[in-house]
Design an enzyme around this catalytic site. Structure first.
Site, PDB file in Angstrom:
ATOM      1  N   GLU A 141     -21.176 -18.562  16.662  1.00 26.63           N
ATOM      2  CA  GLU A 141     -20.651 -19.600  15.587  1.00 26.63           C
ATOM      3  C   GLU A 141     -21.526 -20.569  15.070  1.00 26.63           C
ATOM      4  OE1 GLU A 141     -15.892 -18.781  16.807  1.00 26.63           O
ATOM      5  OE2 GLU A 141     -16.953 -20.730  17.529  1.00 26.63           O
TER       6      GLU A 141
ATOM      7  N   ALA B 254      -6.534 -40.879  34.676  1.00 26.33           N
ATOM      8  CA  ALA B 254      -5.820 -40.985  35.622  1.00 26.33           C
ATOM      9  C   ALA B 254      -6.384 -39.880  36.710  1.00 26.33           C
ATOM     10  CB  ALA B 254      -4.429 -40.534  35.155  1.00 26.33           C
TER      11      ALA B 254
ATOM     12  N   CYS C  32      -9.685 -28.795  21.437  1.00 23.96           N
ATOM     13  CA  CYS C  32      -9.574 -28.151  20.233  1.00 23.96           C
ATOM     14  C   CYS C  32      -9.868 -29.082  18.995  1.00 23.96           C
ATOM     15  CB  CYS C  32      -8.264 -27.398  20.303  1.00 23.96           C
ATOM     16  SG  CYS C  32      -7.989 -26.372  18.830  1.00 23.96           S
TER      17      CYS C  32
ATOM     18  N   CYS D 107     -12.416 -26.141  18.257  1.00 25.18           N
ATOM     19  CA  CYS D 107     -11.921 -25.298  16.976  1.00 25.18           C
ATOM     20  C   CYS D 107     -11.762 -25.753  15.786  1.00 25.18           C
ATOM     21  CB  CYS D 107     -11.015 -24.147  17.499  1.00 25.18           C
ATOM     22  SG  CYS D 107      -9.544 -25.180  18.415  1.00 25.18           S
TER      23      CYS D 107
ATOM     24  N   LYS E  89     -15.132 -27.235  14.313  1.00 19.43           N
ATOM     25  CA  LYS E  89     -15.891 -26.143  14.076  1.00 19.43           C
ATOM     26  C   LYS E  89     -15.679 -25.236  12.953  1.00 19.43           C
ATOM     27  CE  LYS E  89     -14.822 -22.809  15.709  1.00 19.43           C
ATOM     28  NZ  LYS E  89     -14.877 -21.848  16.980  1.00 19.43           N
TER      29      LYS E  89
ATOM     30  N   HIS F  99      -3.476  -1.957  -1.838  1.00 18.17           N
ATOM     31  CA  HIS F  99      -4.713  -1.915  -2.750  1.00 18.17           C
ATOM     32  C   HIS F  99      -4.936  -2.896  -3.838  1.00 18.17           C
ATOM     33  CE1 HIS F  99      -8.382   0.373  -3.864  1.00 18.17           C
ATOM     34  NE2 HIS F  99      -7.772   0.305  -5.030  1.00 18.17           N
TER      35      HIS F  99
ATOM     36  N   GLU G  54      -6.115  -2.798   3.868  1.00 15.96           N
ATOM     37  CA  GLU G  54      -5.778  -1.519   3.733  1.00 15.96           C
ATOM     38  C   GLU G  54      -6.425  -0.616   4.761  1.00 15.96           C
ATOM     39  OE1 GLU G  54      -6.429   0.462  -0.029  1.00 15.96           O
ATOM     40  OE2 GLU G  54      -7.911  -1.231  -0.474  1.00 15.96           O
TER      41      GLU G  54
ATOM     42  N   TYR H 131     -19.103 -17.026  21.791  1.00 13.24           N
ATOM     43  CA  TYR H 131     -18.782 -17.214  20.917  1.00 13.24           C
ATOM     44  C   TYR H 131     -19.413 -18.674  20.268  1.00 13.24           C
ATOM     45  CZ  TYR H 131     -15.266 -20.381  22.845  1.00 13.24           C
ATOM     46  OH  TYR H 131     -14.535 -21.610  23.522  1.00 13.24           O
TER      47      TYR H 131
END
Length: 449
Positions: free
Chosen positions: A183, A116, A43, A48, A51, A438, A443, A179
């Site tokens: 992306e 390891a 990540c 992520c 990216k 709004h 909304e 995804y």
């Protein structure tokens, strides 16, 4: 005194391993974590975080064009320097890597910068041959990109290498339709490349709501992205000019400057020595675990992508936390895998939580679906025809909201709050009773009919 060198030895310092390490140490355990690459895992280092920063950078291509309609005097041709973006992103990766390292060290976790492998139920062997023992071993080594075995596959790259390119290629072929593929397709396209996606089936983003992914496909085609469905890689040939000619089933060959594989991820269990402790793997090489993250060997546990349950960073973190609290904090905890929100940072982004319309019909029978199909206010003034789509799926008998799915600007930010509502089992009536804020995109959640 313990009969072992450590109470807990963690292999892999990604999101799940780091969380488990520091929480177990905070509970008083003696902990070591071995990481052969960099602290932070997929990540932070090659997933992520970098990216999402590329997504932000790529989005300026549209924002700069839109700015003219909002009164800003922007040149028709704006220069983009890929190396500036790339290097600044890598600088941020370095910063977070340092922060993760500092966090572990501040909790007293010993970081061992070596590979390891498991050499017994309570023993690991480091790359230099040193053996360490532990009361419990946690496998948190994540997964790596899958690469097809077609001739010439070595000429392609994966998302790992995409962050380090010397330049943005003019023509990119991306294999896959999940995804990661969508992306990076958006990123490369916004940065000026012609993008072709190929997929073995006719579907993109399998698992997301049908109407939402259909809308992304429609918008992507409108933007100029090219899709080739029912296509299987047959081979890649590299020409003397460095260009790559890709052969595929059902379609004519295509010549591009870059081929990127985004065809899934494989658990990193090969060569890990798990067989020495009798740890069972599934057919994909993932560690089989129970609800408490315990493998078939009582002293060995696993969390994150290496278990192939839900390959998402927040899930790995939750699993690492639950493991540490259960076995070192006297707080038995199990992860609830229901109502996990997910987002795709495509252009535009999409997000969802809970059951899709199709899933709800199969599981509940009677469902009610509400929707809002609209042009965001910003797009109206910018002169863009691109429309957003929100869907709410409800149990037809109880009015309970069982799924929310959306595509459009900021939907990933909105879905987090919506996920709380779905998780809490709120009804459509309760959404309707809430006053709208709004003018906002969000909304529409309380205005759907």
């Amino acid at each position: 005194m313990s009969d072992y060198d450590y109470d807990l030895f963690v292999i892999g310092a990604g999101s799940g391993g780091t969380r488990a390490s520091r929480v177990a140490a905070a509970h008083g355990a003696k902990v070591a974590v071995a990481e052969e690459y960099r602290v932070g895992g997929t990540c932070v280092i090659r997933g992520c975080v970098p990216k999402k920063l590329l997504v932000y950078g790529a989005h300026f291509a549209e924002d700069l064009k839109d700015a003219k309609r909002f009164g800003w005097q922007v040149p028709d041709e704006c220069e983009f320097d890929w190396k500036t973006l790339r290097d600044n992103v890598m600088e941020e990766v370095d910063r977070i890597n340092g922060a993760y390292t500092d966090t572990l060290e501040s909790q007293g976790v010993e970081i061992i910068h070596q590979r390891a492998t498991v050499s017994g139920p309570n023993e690991v062997t480091l790359a230099d041959g040193t053996k360490k023992t532990a009361g419990k071993i946690l496998i948190a080594v994540g997964a790596h990109p899958s690469v097809p075995t077609c001739p010439g596959h070595e000429h392609g790259i994966t998302s790992n290498e995409a962050f380090h390119l010397e330049a943005v290629p003019k023509r990119v072929l991306i294999a896959g339709a999940g995804y990661i593929a969508n992306e990076f397709a958006g990123i490369f396209h916004q940065l000026g490349a012609h993008v072709i996606l190929i997929n073995r089936t006719k579907e993109i983003l399998r698992g997301y709501d049908q109407a939402i992914r259909d809308r992304l496909l429609q918008i992507s085609l409108m933007k100029g992205l090219e899709f080739r469905f029912d296509a299987t890689f047959e081979g890649i040939e590299k020409g003397e000019d460095g260009c790559l000619t890709v052969s595929m089933s059902g379609h004519e060959p295509v010549t591009v400057d870059l081929v990127m594989f985004a065809t899934g991820r494989v658990p990193n269990t090969e060569g890990l020595g798990l067989e020495t402790a009798g740890v069972e793997l599934d057919e994909k090489g993932a560690v089989k675990v129970d609800e408490d993250n315990r493998s078939s060997c009582d002293s060995i546990f696993a969390v994150g992508d290496v278990t192939n349950r839900v390959q998402l960073t927040p899930v790995a973190i939750r699993e690492g936390q639950a493991f540490a609290d259960t076995f070192f904090g006297d707080k038995p905890t199990r992860v609830d895998y229901g109502c996990i929100p997910a987002a795709v940072f495509s252009h535009p982004p999409l997000a969802g939580v809970g059951m899709t319309e199709s899933e709800a019909k199969q599981k509940l029978g009677s469902v009610r679906v509400y929707s809002s199909d609209f042009r965001p206010m910003k797009n109206v003034l910018a002169g863009r025809d691109e429309r957003a789509l929100y869907k709410m799926v409800c149990d037809g008998e109880t009015d309970r909201v069982v799924g929310i799915h959306m595509i459009g600007p900021d939907c990933a930010e909105i879905i987090q709050a919506a996920a709380v509502c779905v998780k809490a089992g709120l009804t459509k009536a309760q959404f309707d009773e809430t006053v709208a804020l709004h003018p906002t995109m969000a909304e529409e959640l309380v205005l759907m009919r």
